[in-house]
Design a protein around this motif. Structure first.
Motif, PDB file in Angstrom:
ATOM      1  N   THR A  51      -4.105  -2.039  -8.445  1.00 23.06           N
ATOM      2  CA  THR A  51      -3.788  -1.244  -9.635  1.00 23.06           C
ATOM      3  C   THR A  51      -4.155   0.214  -9.425  1.00 23.06           C
ATOM      4  O   THR A  51      -3.371   1.118  -9.747  1.00 23.06           O
ATOM      5  CB  THR A  51      -4.537  -1.804 -10.859  1.00 23.06           C
ATOM      6  OG1 THR A  51      -4.177  -3.180 -11.029  1.00 23.06           O
ATOM      7  CG2 THR A  51      -4.180  -1.035 -12.117  1.00 23.06           C
ATOM      8  N   SER A  53      -4.450   1.788  -6.597  1.00 29.84           N
ATOM      9  CA  SER A  53      -3.534   2.363  -5.604  1.00 29.84           C
ATOM     10  C   SER A  53      -2.199   2.720  -6.256  1.00 29.84           C
ATOM     11  O   SER A  53      -1.602   3.752  -5.938  1.00 29.84           O
ATOM     12  CB  SER A  53      -3.304   1.383  -4.460  1.00 29.84           C
ATOM     13  OG  SER A  53      -4.496   1.133  -3.766  1.00 29.84           O
ATOM     14  N   GLY A  54      -1.741   1.869  -7.147  1.00 31.37           N
ATOM     15  CA  GLY A  54      -0.501   2.164  -7.871  1.00 31.37           C
ATOM     16  C   GLY A  54      -0.630   3.415  -8.717  1.00 31.37           C
ATOM     17  O   GLY A  54       0.290   4.235  -8.760  1.00 31.37           O
ATOM     18  N   TYR A  55      -1.792   3.580  -9.384  1.00 29.00           N
ATOM     19  CA  TYR A  55      -2.014   4.776 -10.184  1.00 29.00           C
ATOM     20  C   TYR A  55      -2.042   6.025  -9.309  1.00 29.00           C
ATOM     21  O   TYR A  55      -1.486   7.062  -9.678  1.00 29.00           O
ATOM     22  CB  TYR A  55      -3.318   4.673 -10.974  1.00 29.00           C
ATOM     23  CG  TYR A  55      -3.288   3.686 -12.115  1.00 29.00           C
ATOM     24  CD1 TYR A  55      -2.093   3.342 -12.739  1.00 29.00           C
ATOM     25  CD2 TYR A  55      -4.450   3.094 -12.577  1.00 29.00           C
ATOM     26  CE1 TYR A  55      -2.063   2.447 -13.783  1.00 29.00           C
ATOM     27  CE2 TYR A  55      -4.429   2.196 -13.627  1.00 29.00           C
ATOM     28  CZ  TYR A  55      -3.243   1.876 -14.231  1.00 29.00           C
ATOM     29  OH  TYR A  55      -3.225   0.995 -15.253  1.00 29.00           O
ATOM     30  N   GLU A  57      -0.584   6.483  -6.421  1.00 28.97           N
ATOM     31  CA  GLU A  57       0.782   6.782  -5.970  1.00 28.97           C
ATOM     32  C   GLU A  57       1.606   7.397  -7.095  1.00 28.97           C
ATOM     33  O   GLU A  57       2.423   8.293  -6.859  1.00 28.97           O
ATOM     34  CB  GLU A  57       1.452   5.510  -5.442  1.00 28.97           C
ATOM     35  CG  GLU A  57       0.855   4.993  -4.159  1.00 28.97           C
ATOM     36  CD  GLU A  57       0.909   5.999  -3.022  1.00 28.97           C
ATOM     37  OE1 GLU A  57       1.927   6.718  -2.889  1.00 28.97           O
ATOM     38  OE2 GLU A  57      -0.088   6.094  -2.295  1.00 28.97           O
ATOM     39  N   THR A  58       1.406   6.925  -8.323  1.00 31.65           N
ATOM     40  CA  THR A  58       2.124   7.488  -9.463  1.00 31.65           C
ATOM     41  C   THR A  58       1.723   8.941  -9.681  1.00 31.65           C
ATOM     42  O   THR A  58       2.574   9.807  -9.913  1.00 31.65           O
ATOM     43  CB  THR A  58       1.832   6.681 -10.739  1.00 31.65           C
ATOM     44  OG1 THR A  58       2.232   5.327 -10.517  1.00 31.65           O
ATOM     45  CG2 THR A  58       2.581   7.231 -11.934  1.00 31.65           C
ATOM     46  N   ILE A  59       0.422   9.206  -9.579  1.00 29.79           N
ATOM     47  CA  ILE A  59      -0.064  10.575  -9.769  1.00 29.79           C
ATOM     48  C   ILE A  59       0.449  11.476  -8.650  1.00 29.79           C
ATOM     49  O   ILE A  59       0.826  12.628  -8.896  1.00 29.79           O
ATOM     50  CB  ILE A  59      -1.603  10.583  -9.845  1.00 29.79           C
ATOM     51  CG1 ILE A  59      -2.048   9.945 -11.160  1.00 29.79           C
ATOM     52  CG2 ILE A  59      -2.154  11.994  -9.730  1.00 29.79           C
ATOM     53  CD1 ILE A  59      -3.528   9.698 -11.257  1.00 29.79           C
ATOM     54  N   LYS A  60       0.489  10.970  -7.425  1.00 32.79           N
ATOM     55  CA  LYS A  60       1.028  11.763  -6.325  1.00 32.79           C
ATOM     56  C   LYS A  60       2.502  12.064  -6.554  1.00 32.79           C
ATOM     57  O   LYS A  60       3.000  13.105  -6.124  1.00 32.79           O
ATOM     58  CB  LYS A  60       0.856  11.037  -4.991  1.00 32.79           C
ATOM     59  CG  LYS A  60      -0.539  11.101  -4.449  1.00 32.79           C
ATOM     60  CD  LYS A  60      -0.621  10.432  -3.093  1.00 32.79           C
ATOM     61  CE  LYS A  60      -2.016  10.468  -2.538  1.00 32.79           C
ATOM     62  NZ  LYS A  60      -2.097   9.775  -1.237  1.00 32.79           N
ATOM     63  N   GLY A  61       3.196  11.162  -7.217  1.00 33.72           N
ATOM     64  CA  GLY A  61       4.605  11.384  -7.528  1.00 33.72           C
ATOM     65  C   GLY A  61       4.806  12.553  -8.489  1.00 33.72           C
ATOM     66  O   GLY A  61       5.840  13.202  -8.483  1.00 33.72           O
ATOM     67  N   TYR A  62       3.797  12.808  -9.322  1.00 32.46           N
ATOM     68  CA  TYR A  62       3.877  13.930 -10.251  1.00 32.46           C
ATOM     69  C   TYR A  62       3.605  15.265  -9.563  1.00 32.46           C
ATOM     70  O   TYR A  62       3.788  16.305 -10.168  1.00 32.46           O
ATOM     71  CB  TYR A  62       2.889  13.753 -11.404  1.00 32.46           C
ATOM     72  CG  TYR A  62       3.178  12.576 -12.299  1.00 32.46           C
ATOM     73  CD1 TYR A  62       4.480  12.187 -12.573  1.00 32.46           C
ATOM     74  CD2 TYR A  62       2.152  11.859 -12.879  1.00 32.46           C
ATOM     75  CE1 TYR A  62       4.736  11.108 -13.404  1.00 32.46           C
ATOM     76  CE2 TYR A  62       2.400  10.782 -13.707  1.00 32.46           C
ATOM     77  CZ  TYR A  62       3.688  10.417 -13.964  1.00 32.46           C
ATOM     78  OH  TYR A  62       3.936   9.357 -14.783  1.00 32.46           O
ATOM     79  N   LYS A  63       3.135  15.255  -8.340  1.00 29.25           N
ATOM     80  CA  LYS A  63       2.814  16.447  -7.534  1.00 29.25           C
ATOM     81  C   LYS A  63       1.857  17.380  -8.278  1.00 29.25           C
ATOM     82  O   LYS A  63       2.175  18.542  -8.547  1.00 29.25           O
ATOM     83  CB  LYS A  63       4.082  17.191  -7.147  1.00 29.25           C
ATOM     84  CG  LYS A  63       5.035  16.362  -6.322  1.00 29.25           C
ATOM     85  CD  LYS A  63       6.287  17.135  -5.994  1.00 29.25           C
ATOM     86  CE  LYS A  63       7.245  16.241  -5.208  1.00 29.25           C
ATOM     87  NZ  LYS A  63       8.493  16.916  -4.909  1.00 29.25           N
TER      88      LYS A  63
END
Length: 100
Positions: A51, A53-55, A57-63
């Protein structure tokens, strides 16, 4: 009668022969209470890591780093502009221009 006896004997031999080819079932070992608790805790830990790690990756997606860098650059530009204006105003207050 002899045929019936022979057929019975053949069926009995085949049944005993077929029984010897049976694969024994594997008995599951019973786990103790501590092993069950440890397995449960491991599964909770793995789920929480997945979970998190998923968060991430999601935050990294927001740059966020790029957005923070852009926000910093815009702020520095605005502050330097207003600091220049303030500097000019202060200069003209301290050194007034005489108009003829």
């Amino acid at each position: 009668m002899n045929k019936l006896l022979v057929i019975t004997f053949v069926i009995a031999v085949l049944a005993l022969g077929a029984e010897s080819f049976r694969v024994p079932r594997q008995v599951e070992e019973e786990k103790g209470t501590i092993a069950t608790v440890v397995d449960t805790l491991k599964s909770y830990y793995d789920q929480s890591i997945d979970t998190a790690s998923g968060y991430v990756e999601t935050i990294k997606g927001y740059k966020p780093y790029e957005k923070a860098k852009n926000l910093y650059a815009d702020t520095v530009q605005a502050v330097s502009t207003y600091a220049g204006i303030f500097n000019d105003q202060l200069y003209h207050i301290l050194y007034p221009q005489d108009s003829p």
